[in-house]
Design an enzyme around this catalytic site. Structure first.
Site, mmCIF file in Angstrom:
data_model
loop_
_atom_site.group_PDB
_atom_site.id
_atom_site.type_symbol
_atom_site.label_atom_id
_atom_site.label_comp_id
_atom_site.label_asym_id
_atom_site.label_seq_id
_atom_site.Cartn_x
_atom_site.Cartn_y
_atom_site.Cartn_z
ATOM 1 N N GLY A 92 -11.701 2.201 4.500
ATOM 2 C CA GLY A 92 -10.797 1.405 3.685
ATOM 3 C C GLY A 92 -9.926 2.234 2.757
ATOM 4 N N HIS A 93 -9.010 1.548 2.082
ATOM 5 C CA HIS A 93 -8.046 2.232 1.219
ATOM 6 C C HIS A 93 -8.716 2.853 -0.011
ATOM 7 C CE1 HIS A 93 -7.052 -1.956 -0.751
ATOM 8 N NE2 HIS A 93 -8.294 -1.582 -0.950
ATOM 9 N N ASN A 94 -8.201 4.021 -0.391
ATOM 10 C CA ASN A 94 -8.651 4.778 -1.564
ATOM 11 C C ASN A 94 -10.087 5.286 -1.466
ATOM 12 O OD1 ASN A 94 -6.412 2.779 -2.917
ATOM 13 N ND2 ASN A 94 -6.470 4.796 -3.902
ATOM 14 N N GLN B 145 0.868 -1.184 0.000
ATOM 15 C CA GLN B 145 0.000 0.000 0.000
ATOM 16 C C GLN B 145 0.906 1.236 0.000
ATOM 17 O OE1 GLN B 145 -3.643 -0.681 0.067
ATOM 18 N NE2 GLN B 145 -2.603 -2.582 -0.524
#
Length: 346
Positions: A242-244, A201
């Site tokens: 969460g990511h993004n 990440q």
């Protein structure tokens, strides 16, 4: 309320109008209508508490414009919104009570290449890694860890045991409650040859101005690019972002909710407790999702939604009503079957 105010000072701070009571009466606490005594301030904003208002022994009560008469001996301060007025006063009390002293305390670890403004405060036990930047007026409390090349703006409060990982960016007046984690790895794996392989990440998290993140909430760094929490958004305790994910301005995300990776929330979105947002979907500006709802597909229009999968609130209520009639419907169906059988025998 650790600070004393005369009623006249309270009236001035909240922009209210004193309609009964003495301006010089001293207030030193804030309590509910039921618990308040002569030196306490309280507020009345919901008709549910009418009986408590009529019997309160508070020194003063914040009330709406429609309330002109109250219990004998109780000062009434009219304001447009009693709850908001009390919050305004509480903010002032917090400012006066905060023991902010700039400087790096003994026992703090600050990297040689870190840039800590002389007007910032770093408490014992805090760690500021190399390359990190701490803006003027910001406070880094004990046990907080600020990662390499992270940037923290002005007048932020980073409470105990917060982690802000490398290269993440905070705007001004951001508040992180104890245990919050900003920039933890996004949950990304590829299943190859019978095993889960971690996907690095490489992105960051950006918290814009006036964002608040609750205790033990986590905002994951992007796989690439940025995970963004928009200006003025407030995130409650134990929330997972969460990511993004892209979250708009002035959103409210309540405890135990989860927003899956690469989803996008517009401005002024409200997620009540335990709401789940599926990954890679979009939630329009002004959407309100009721508690325990699940958004599986994108929601394109503002409004109130409920249930799993989330649907307009009126549709969900209608479905609840129908479920409540199932027993009655089964009984009716049984009677109809008996009648049909009887007619067949004739």
């Amino acid at each position: 309320m650790p600070v004393e105010f005369r009623i006249a000072e309270v009236v001035d701070l909240v922009g209210g109008t004193l309609v009964s009571g003495r301006e010089d009466h001293l207030l030193s606490g804030v309590r509910t209508l039921e618990e308040a005594g002569d030196s306490d301030l309280s507020f009345f904003s919901h008709p549910k508490y009418r009986s408590q208002f009529e019997t309160t022994r508070a020194g003063a009560v914040l009330v709406g414009p429609e309330i002109g008469v109250g219990p004998r001996g109780v000062a009434l301060i009219q304001v447009d919104n009693p709850s908001h007025a009390l919050a305004t006063l509480a903010t002032k009390v917090e400012e006066l009570s905060r023991a902010f002293v700039s400087g790096v305390r003994v026992g703090a670890h600050v990297g040689a290449n870190a840039d800590v403004d002389p007007g910032a405060a770093v408490h014992a036990g805090a760690v500021i890694d190399d390359g990190a930047t701490i803006g003027r007026g910001s406070e880094i409390c004990a046990g907080a860890v600020i990662g390499r090349d992270a940037i923290i703006g002005e007048d932020c409060i980073i409470h105990q045991n917060v982690t802000i990982r490398e290269r993440c960016v905070l705007g001004d007046r951001v508040i992180l409650q104890p245990g919050a984690v900003i920039g933890s790895d996004g949950f990304g794996y590829e299943f190859v040859d019978g095993r889960h392989h971690k996907v690095p990440q490489l992105g960051i998290v950006v918290l814009e101005d006036d964002v608040e993140v609750g205790a033990n909430a986590c905002v994951d760094r992007a796989r690439f690019g940025r995970t963004v929490v928009g200006e003025g958004t407030k995130i409650d305790n134990l929330v997972q972002i969460g990511h993004n994910v892209q979250i708009g301005k002035n959103c409210i995300i309540v405890a135990l909710s989860g927003v899956a990776g690469s989803s996008k929330l517009g401005d002024q979105v409200t997620l009540a407790a335990q709401v789940g947002i599926n990954g890679h979907i979009e939630i329009a500006d002004g959407v309100q999702l009721g508690g325990k709802s699940g958004a599986i597909q994108s929601i394109d229009e503002a409004g109130v939604y409920m249930g799993t999968p989330a649907k307009p609130f009126t549709d969900e209520v209608r479905q609840w009503r129908d479920v409540g009639k199932i027993r009655e419907m089964r009984q009716s169906l049984k009677l109809l079957r008996e009648e049909v059988e009887r007619l067949k025998k004739e």
